[in-house]
Motif scaffolding. Structure first.
Motif, short mmCIF file in Angstrom:
data_model
loop_
_atom_site.label_atom_id
_atom_site.label_comp_id
_atom_site.label_asym_id
_atom_site.label_seq_id
_atom_site.Cartn_x
_atom_site.Cartn_y
_atom_site.Cartn_z
N SER A 186 0.81 -1.23 0.00
CA SER A 186 0.00 0.00 0.00
C SER A 186 0.84 1.27 0.00
CB SER A 186 -0.94 0.00 1.20
OG SER A 186 -0.21 -0.09 2.42
N PHE A 187 2.01 1.25 0.68
CA PHE A 187 2.82 2.47 0.73
C PHE A 187 3.45 2.80 -0.63
CE2 PHE A 187 5.93 -0.85 1.71
CZ PHE A 187 7.00 -0.50 0.89
N GLY A 188 3.43 1.85 -1.57
CA GLY A 188 3.99 2.10 -2.89
C GLY A 188 2.95 2.49 -3.92
N VAL A 189 1.67 2.49 -3.53
CA VAL A 189 0.59 2.90 -4.43
C VAL A 189 0.28 4.38 -4.17
CG1 VAL A 189 -1.80 2.47 -5.13
CG2 VAL A 189 -0.34 0.56 -4.39
N GLU A 190 -0.01 5.12 -5.23
CA GLU A 190 -0.16 6.58 -5.09
C GLU A 190 -1.19 6.95 -4.02
OE1 GLU A 190 -3.41 7.86 -8.50
OE2 GLU A 190 -1.30 7.75 -9.08
N GLN A 191 -0.81 7.96 -3.24
CA GLN A 191 -1.66 8.48 -2.18
C GLN A 191 -1.83 9.98 -2.39
OE1 GLN A 191 -2.86 6.36 0.16
NE2 GLN A 191 -1.66 4.62 -0.61
N SER A 192 -3.06 10.45 -2.42
CA SER A 192 -3.33 11.88 -2.58
C SER A 192 -3.60 12.51 -1.23
CB SER A 192 -4.53 12.09 -3.52
OG SER A 192 -5.69 11.52 -2.96
N ASP A 193 -3.33 13.80 -1.12
CA ASP A 193 -3.51 14.47 0.17
C ASP A 193 -3.41 15.98 0.00
OD1 ASP A 193 -3.96 14.65 2.86
OD2 ASP A 193 -2.06 13.75 3.49
N GLY A 194 -4.00 16.69 0.93
CA GLY A 194 -3.76 18.11 1.04
C GLY A 194 -2.49 18.35 1.83
N PHE A 195 -1.90 19.53 1.66
CA PHE A 195 -0.64 19.79 2.37
C PHE A 195 -0.49 21.27 2.69
CE2 PHE A 195 0.36 20.33 -2.13
CZ PHE A 195 1.10 21.51 -2.16
N GLY A 196 0.37 21.52 3.67
CA GLY A 196 0.83 22.87 3.95
C GLY A 196 2.27 23.01 3.49
N PHE A 197 2.67 24.23 3.18
CA PHE A 197 4.01 24.46 2.64
C PHE A 197 4.65 25.64 3.36
CE2 PHE A 197 6.91 26.65 -0.26
CZ PHE A 197 7.70 25.61 -0.73
N LEU A 198 5.93 25.48 3.68
CA LEU A 198 6.68 26.56 4.33
C LEU A 198 8.11 26.56 3.79
CD1 LEU A 198 6.61 28.78 6.54
CD2 LEU A 198 7.45 27.05 8.14
N ALA A 199 8.61 27.74 3.44
CA ALA A 199 9.97 27.85 2.90
C ALA A 199 10.56 29.19 3.30
CB ALA A 199 9.96 27.71 1.37
N GLY A 200 11.88 29.27 3.28
CA GLY A 200 12.56 30.52 3.59
C GLY A 200 14.01 30.48 3.18
N SER A 201 14.60 31.66 3.09
CA SER A 201 16.00 31.76 2.68
C SER A 201 16.61 33.06 3.21
CB SER A 201 16.11 31.74 1.15
OG SER A 201 17.45 31.95 0.72
N VAL A 202 17.90 33.01 3.51
CA VAL A 202 18.67 34.20 3.88
C VAL A 202 19.97 34.15 3.09
CG1 VAL A 202 19.88 35.46 5.69
CG2 VAL A 202 17.70 34.34 6.19
N GLN A 203 20.31 35.25 2.42
CA GLN A 203 21.53 35.33 1.63
C GLN A 203 22.34 36.55 2.06
OE1 GLN A 203 22.31 32.99 -0.72
NE2 GLN A 203 20.41 31.90 -0.27
N ILE A 204 23.64 36.36 2.25
CA ILE A 204 24.55 37.44 2.65
C ILE A 204 25.62 37.60 1.59
CG2 ILE A 204 26.18 38.25 4.40
CD1 ILE A 204 24.68 36.53 6.43
N ASN A 205 25.90 38.85 1.20
CA ASN A 205 26.93 39.12 0.21
C ASN A 205 27.87 40.19 0.75
OD1 ASN A 205 27.64 38.68 -2.87
ND2 ASN A 205 27.83 40.88 -2.47
N LYS A 206 29.19 39.98 0.62
CA LYS A 206 30.17 40.92 1.15
C LYS A 206 31.28 41.16 0.13
CE LYS A 206 32.71 43.27 4.14
NZ LYS A 206 32.35 44.64 4.55
N PRO A 207 31.27 42.31 -0.56
CA PRO A 207 32.40 42.63 -1.46
C PRO A 207 33.68 42.82 -0.64
CG PRO A 207 30.47 43.99 -1.93
CD PRO A 207 30.22 43.31 -0.62
#
Length: 442
Positions: A186-207
């Motif tokens: 069963s774990f190898g057969v497709e499963q549909s679901d709703g989901f929440g999503f969270l992402a983030g990023s921090v970038q630093i640049n120093k000449p």
């Protein structure tokens, strides 16, 4: 004989004069209104040749509209000079100041571009004009990070529906070589679901010196399913690198460490290095070449998949300053994954290509469409099956982005995935629909 030759020359000259007069009568000289209409219709490539017949000293607006046409077709330096002449005569023309800011931007004069954009924004233009200015200011901030210290980041949250969270087969009963009909757990057969999503990023640049900068950053995202939590995915990466710019050439060297967790357990990690050479073909086109290497390790009983990955990628980015300002990205990659556990059935050659285009029908809107293809050819037959795996993976997406403010944007996207394989165990389809809010800070 000489008089006859002379008479022939006179006759030819007369015919040429008559022909020129006929053509001139049939095709009247272009007017500034013709040029303006073509430019405003996004047809600057047709407007630019008409500018050659205009008397720019006699027709003041010729410098403005011909300057805009020059910028649109990639002659930003020439366009900047023309619009500057017009603005010197008419400094209160806000539209001209906005076009001058745009000309400076594409000519690479970031200081002057920012000055003009902010001057126009200060007079409180209409909302759609402010949105367009804000997008240019954001692009300027990204470019300025090459020579100014900066800290930039973003956070994104949303949710949606995933038709196949586990990338499983469509049905449990399939047929495999040698083994014949089998039933997938069963774990190898497709499963549909709703989901929440969270992402983030921090970038630093120093000449640290003219044309040289060091940079670093972290990025992470996660998809958290409502019911099928065993297939929650969380991944992140940390990067450290340096860049060097000389004229139209830029070099980026970076090291990165990545982590992937599935269902809350560590699944895969990697350490990699890449060297990117980027070259500006013009103000509107850039190409790059990226060799890279990654050492990939697996956990949770999957250590047999440990591998070394080598790849070479090439890309092209092209901007058209016409109606809707399309931006096209093309890329191709060839790679090799070598298994470190003497499992040649996990070693493979990889080839791929991708394309995406973004258009802006209005300053506050952006629409994107993308397509990618990846082919994987494995080296040896899978144990028990005696059959060598071969996959073709396709993905496509469409999305709409709306800029609510300079920092806040909303996006709706639909993604389609299909993996075709000569082994039914690895064949699947997947559709993901999501809505997201993003906040950028600096």
């Amino acid at each position: 004989m000489a008089p006859l030759r002379h008479r022939c020359h006179i006759a030819i000259a007369a015919l040429a004069t008559a022909l020129f007069a006929t053509v001139a009568h049939a095709q009247p000289a272009a007017s500034i209104d013709d040029v303006r209409r073509l430019v405003e219709a996004g047809r600057s490539e047709q407007a630019w040749p008409l500018c050659q017949s205009l008397d720019r000293d006699a027709v003041a607006q010729a410098d403005l509209w011909c300057g805009v046409a020059a910028v649109d077709i990639g002659r930003a330096g020439e366009g900047t000079l023309a619009i500057e002449r017009y603005v010197l005569r008419y400094p209160e023309d806000v539209r001209a100041r906005l076009e001058l800011a745009r000309a400076y931007f594409y000519a690479g004069d970031d200081v002057a571009a920012r000055r003009e954009f902010e001057a126009v924004r200060a007079v409180d233009p209409p909302a759609d004009v402010r949105a367009g200015i804000d997008r240019y200011l954001e692009a300027l901030a990204s470019r300025e990070a090459q020579y100014r210290p900066s800290i930039r980041g973003w956070i994104e949250a949303g949710g949606g529906y995933d038709s196949n969270v586990n990338a499983g087969v469509a049905q449990a009963d399939i047929a495999l070589p040698v083994l014949g009909p089998v039933t997938v757990a069963s774990f190898g057969v497709e499963q549909s679901d709703g989901f929440g999503f969270l992402a983030g990023s921090v970038q630093i640049n120093k000449p640290i010196a003219p044309g040289i900068a060091i940079y670093g950053g972290v990025v992470a995202n996660g998809q958290f399913n409502a019911s099928e939590t065993d297939f929650n995915i969380a991944q992140g990466a940390a990067t450290l690198g340096a860049s060097w710019q000389v004229g139209r050439h830029m070099l980026f060297g970076s090291y990165s460490h990545g982590e992937l967790a599935v269902g809350g357990d560590r699944y895969r990690h990697s350490d990699g290095a890449s060297l990117e050479w980027r070259y500006a073909l013009s103000e509107l086109a850039t190409t790059s070449v990226v060799p890279q290497y990654a050492r990939v390790g697996y956990s949770s009983g999957n250590e047999a998949r440990d591998s070394d990955f080598y790849a070479l990628g090439v890309s092209l980015r092209k901007i058209w300053l016409t109606a809707w300002q399309p931006v096209l990205n093309l890329s191709a990659v060839a790679g090799r994954e070598d298994n470190r556990r003497n499992r040649d059935d996990f070693s493979r050659d990889v080839y791929g290509a991708a394309a995406d285009v973004t258009v802006s029908p209005a300053p506050q809107w952006a629409l994107n469409a993308a397509f990618s293809f990846q082919r994987s050819r494995y080296d040896a037959p899978l144990p028990l099956l005696g059959f060598t795996r071969s996959d073709d993976n396709y993905s496509s997406s469409v999305s709409a982005l709306y800029f609510i403010t300079r920092a806040l944007s909303a996006r709706v996207e639909v993604q389609f995935f299909r993996n075709d394989s000569n082994l039914a165990l690895f064949q699947y389809d997947r559709t993901v629909v999501a809505g997201k809010l993003r906040y950028d800070f600096k």
